[in-house]
Design a protein around this motif. Structure first.
Motif, PDB file in Angstrom:
ATOM      1  N   MET A  74       5.787   0.050   6.725  1.00 33.65           N
ATOM      2  CA  MET A  74       5.011  -1.234   7.369  1.00 33.65           C
ATOM      3  C   MET A  74       5.523  -1.217   8.790  1.00 33.65           C
ATOM      4  O   MET A  74       6.416  -0.262   9.119  1.00 33.65           O
ATOM      5  N   ALA A  75       4.818  -1.701   9.670  1.00 35.39           N
ATOM      6  CA  ALA A  75       4.917  -1.706  11.106  1.00 35.39           C
ATOM      7  C   ALA A  75       6.161  -1.854  11.486  1.00 35.39           C
ATOM      8  O   ALA A  75       6.806  -1.310  12.451  1.00 35.39           O
ATOM      9  N   SER A  76       6.858  -2.998  10.806  1.00 39.07           N
ATOM     10  CA  SER A  76       8.120  -3.580  11.329  1.00 39.07           C
ATOM     11  C   SER A  76       9.188  -2.646  10.664  1.00 39.07           C
ATOM     12  O   SER A  76      10.405  -2.655  11.198  1.00 39.07           O
ATOM     13  N   MET A 124       0.861  -1.208  -0.146  1.00 32.07           N
ATOM     14  CA  MET A 124      -0.035  -0.032  -0.007  1.00 32.07           C
ATOM     15  C   MET A 124       0.811   1.355  -0.009  1.00 32.07           C
ATOM     16  O   MET A 124       1.852   1.231   0.466  1.00 32.07           O
ATOM     17  N   ASP A 125       0.461   2.195  -0.393  1.00 34.60           N
ATOM     18  CA  ASP A 125       1.031   3.432  -0.625  1.00 34.60           C
ATOM     19  C   ASP A 125       0.491   4.541   0.634  1.00 34.60           C
ATOM     20  O   ASP A 125      -0.346   4.161   1.399  1.00 34.60           O
ATOM     21  N   GLU A 126       0.809   5.836   0.633  1.00 33.79           N
ATOM     22  CA  GLU A 126       0.410   6.630   1.611  1.00 33.79           C
ATOM     23  C   GLU A 126      -0.816   7.184   1.338  1.00 33.79           C
ATOM     24  O   GLU A 126      -1.642   7.786   2.429  1.00 33.79           O
ATOM     25  N   GLN A 127      -1.325   6.831   0.309  1.00 29.50           N
ATOM     26  CA  GLN A 127      -2.841   7.301   0.162  1.00 29.50           C
ATOM     27  C   GLN A 127      -3.868   6.197   0.116  1.00 29.50           C
ATOM     28  O   GLN A 127      -4.907   6.058  -0.605  1.00 29.50           O
ATOM     29  N   ASP A 128      -3.338   4.881   0.537  1.00 28.88           N
ATOM     30  CA  ASP A 128      -4.130   3.833   0.909  1.00 28.88           C
ATOM     31  C   ASP A 128      -4.274   3.070  -0.699  1.00 28.88           C
ATOM     32  O   ASP A 128      -5.474   2.334  -0.890  1.00 28.88           O
ATOM     33  N   ASN A 129      -3.511   3.475  -1.712  1.00 30.58           N
ATOM     34  CA  ASN A 129      -3.386   2.924  -2.957  1.00 30.58           C
ATOM     35  C   ASN A 129      -2.731   1.352  -2.773  1.00 30.58           C
ATOM     36  O   ASN A 129      -1.993   1.257  -1.871  1.00 30.58           O
ATOM     37  N   ASN A 173       6.024 -10.149  -7.526  1.00 36.89           N
ATOM     38  CA  ASN A 173       6.331  -9.447  -6.181  1.00 36.89           C
ATOM     39  C   ASN A 173       6.472  -8.218  -6.349  1.00 36.89           C
ATOM     40  O   ASN A 173       7.177  -7.684  -7.311  1.00 36.89           O
ATOM     41  N   VAL A 174       5.751  -7.350  -5.484  1.00 30.22           N
ATOM     42  CA  VAL A 174       6.310  -6.066  -5.466  1.00 30.22           C
ATOM     43  C   VAL A 174       6.495  -5.356  -3.916  1.00 30.22           C
ATOM     44  O   VAL A 174       6.179  -5.752  -2.936  1.00 30.22           O
ATOM     45  N   ALA A 175       7.457  -4.130  -3.825  1.00 33.60           N
ATOM     46  CA  ALA A 175       7.686  -3.613  -2.737  1.00 33.60           C
ATOM     47  C   ALA A 175       8.278  -2.131  -3.039  1.00 33.60           C
ATOM     48  O   ALA A 175       8.855  -1.874  -4.063  1.00 33.60           O
ATOM     49  N   TYR A 176       7.811  -1.294  -2.100  1.00 30.59           N
ATOM     50  CA  TYR A 176       8.243   0.032  -2.306  1.00 30.59           C
ATOM     51  C   TYR A 176       9.734   0.221  -1.662  1.00 30.59           C
ATOM     52  O   TYR A 176       9.983  -0.576  -0.500  1.00 30.59           O
ATOM     53  N   GLY A 177      10.357   1.036  -2.196  1.00 29.23           N
ATOM     54  CA  GLY A 177      11.806   1.608  -1.687  1.00 29.23           C
ATOM     55  C   GLY A 177      12.291   2.660  -2.199  1.00 29.23           C
ATOM     56  O   GLY A 177      11.581   3.557  -3.012  1.00 29.23           O
ATOM     57  N   GLY A 178      13.732   2.715  -2.075  1.00 29.13           N
ATOM     58  CA  GLY A 178      14.415   3.703  -2.632  1.00 29.13           C
ATOM     59  C   GLY A 178      14.474   5.047  -1.559  1.00 29.13           C
ATOM     60  O   GLY A 178      13.721   4.854  -0.516  1.00 29.13           O
ATOM     61  N   PRO A 179      15.236   6.042  -1.995  1.00 31.17           N
ATOM     62  CA  PRO A 179      15.527   6.924  -0.898  1.00 31.17           C
ATOM     63  C   PRO A 179      14.170   7.839  -0.627  1.00 31.17           C
ATOM     64  O   PRO A 179      14.158   8.229   0.811  1.00 31.17           O
TER      65      PRO A 179
END
Length: 77
Positions: A73-75, A1-6, A40-46
């Motif tokens: 994420m919470a972790s 999910m992103d910061e806008q709940d997408n 699979n997908v994951a957000y990252g980068g600076p």
């Protein structure tokens, strides 16, 4: 999910990753430049606005830049 709940979803077999709004509307379609098995997908980068996508047929990790940062994420807090 992103910061806008997408929600980001990998569509294995279609070679596509989708970004859906919190209401379930498709916002973006990201097509693989490698193969059809995006898994699979994951957000990252600076700035957390890079979506990393695994494509399992080729073994590649693809990157797409998005306008909204991924939610921490919470972790990871």
């Amino acid at each position: 999910m992103d910061e806008q709940d997408n929600l980001a979803i990998a569509h294995a077999g279609l070679g596509t990753d989708w970004i859906f709004s919190r209401l379930g509307e498709p916002l973006y379609r990201i097509r693989s430049c490698e193969g059809l098995a995006t898994t699979n997908v994951a957000y990252g980068g600076p700035d957390n606005k890079s979506l990393y996508i695994t494509e399992s047929e080729s073994g590649c990790v693809l990157v797409a830049r998005l306008p909204v940062a991924g939610r921490l994420m919470a972790s990871h807090r």
